[in-house]
Design a protein around this motif. Structure first.
Motif, short mmCIF file in Angstrom:
data_model
loop_
_atom_site.label_atom_id
_atom_site.label_comp_id
_atom_site.label_asym_id
_atom_site.label_seq_id
_atom_site.Cartn_x
_atom_site.Cartn_y
_atom_site.Cartn_z
N ARG A 51 -21.27 -49.63 11.44
CA ARG A 51 -20.35 -50.77 11.32
C ARG A 51 -18.96 -50.24 10.97
O ARG A 51 -18.82 -49.36 10.13
N LYS A 52 -17.97 -50.82 11.60
CA LYS A 52 -16.59 -50.40 11.38
C LYS A 52 -16.15 -50.80 9.98
O LYS A 52 -16.37 -51.93 9.56
N GLN A 70 -12.69 -47.56 22.18
CA GLN A 70 -13.37 -48.57 21.36
C GLN A 70 -13.98 -47.96 20.10
O GLN A 70 -14.30 -48.68 19.16
N PHE A 71 -14.16 -46.64 20.07
CA PHE A 71 -14.77 -45.98 18.92
C PHE A 71 -13.76 -45.65 17.82
O PHE A 71 -14.16 -45.27 16.72
N THR A 94 -20.21 -50.17 30.80
CA THR A 94 -19.03 -50.35 29.95
C THR A 94 -19.36 -50.31 28.46
O THR A 94 -18.46 -50.35 27.64
N LYS A 95 -20.63 -50.20 28.11
CA LYS A 95 -21.03 -50.20 26.70
C LYS A 95 -21.82 -48.97 26.28
O LYS A 95 -22.11 -48.80 25.11
N LYS A 142 -22.26 -52.22 20.48
CA LYS A 142 -22.92 -53.51 20.29
C LYS A 142 -21.90 -54.64 20.20
O LYS A 142 -22.15 -55.75 20.64
N SER A 143 -20.76 -54.36 19.58
CA SER A 143 -19.64 -55.31 19.47
C SER A 143 -18.41 -54.48 19.10
O SER A 143 -18.51 -53.27 18.93
#
Length: 176
Positions: A173-174, A36-37, A122-123, A147-148
């Motif tokens: 933020r991505k 996810q990163f 999971t986060k 966070k999302s």
């Protein structure tokens, strides 16, 4: 700097069981969490002691045919922290490891560090400093909280007086 990083990776490859004993077992899906990163992130935060602003760019790039994530963290001026490393799930212990080399402005040498991961849920991922040849300057860890799909929070924490204290944090933020 690259030479030091390769030496550290070689040591960890030859002697993986030295560190697996100390590490807590990870859920089988830990690779999905770290995936996810992936991407490029723009981060803003502060040093908690004096609330001095802190900005950084962080990039996670798949490496080694998707089996690891290459990590680069660059503080923006006036700060100078710069780290390069790898996040990897050790197949023998199913433990997330993070090996990196960092520099600070004015440093004559790069510092190598090794962290062992612990997935809280999971986060949330906690990477706690372990030793290579010498203990870290003090007990410390990194906490990454998703966070999302486009945001995560990063905290660098130091252990003192029986509690973990946040030294600095970034909200990321991505961007890509």
């Amino acid at each position: 700097m690259k030479k030091i990083f390769l030496i550290v990776l070689l040591i960890l490859t030859i002697f993986p069981d030295l560190y697996a004993q100390k590490a807590s077992r990870q859920p089988a899906k830990v690779a999905e969490l770290i995936a996810q990163f992936r991407g490029e992130w723009s981060c803003k935060g502060a040093f908690t002691k004096d609330n001095r602003p802190l900005e950084a760019s962080i990039t996670f790039t798949p490496a080694m045919e998707g089996k690891a994530l290459e990590y680069e963290h660059k503080d923006l001026p006036p700060n100078s922290f710069h780290a390069l490393g790898l996040w990897n799930v050790d197949s023998a212990s199913n433990t997330l490891t993070y090996t990196f080399v960092s520099t600070l402005k004015g440093s004559k040498e790069a510092n190598s560090r090794y962290f062992v991961g612990n997935v809280k849920d999971t986060k949330t991922l906690v990477l706690t400093a372990d030793t290579l040849a010498a203990a870290p300057f003090r007990e410390n860890r990194y906490v990454y909280e998703i966070k999302s799909k486009d945001e995560f929070k990063y905290q660098w924490q130091v252990y003192a007086d029986g509690i973990w204290n946040t030294g600095d944090y970034l909200n990321c933020r991505k961007t890509l």
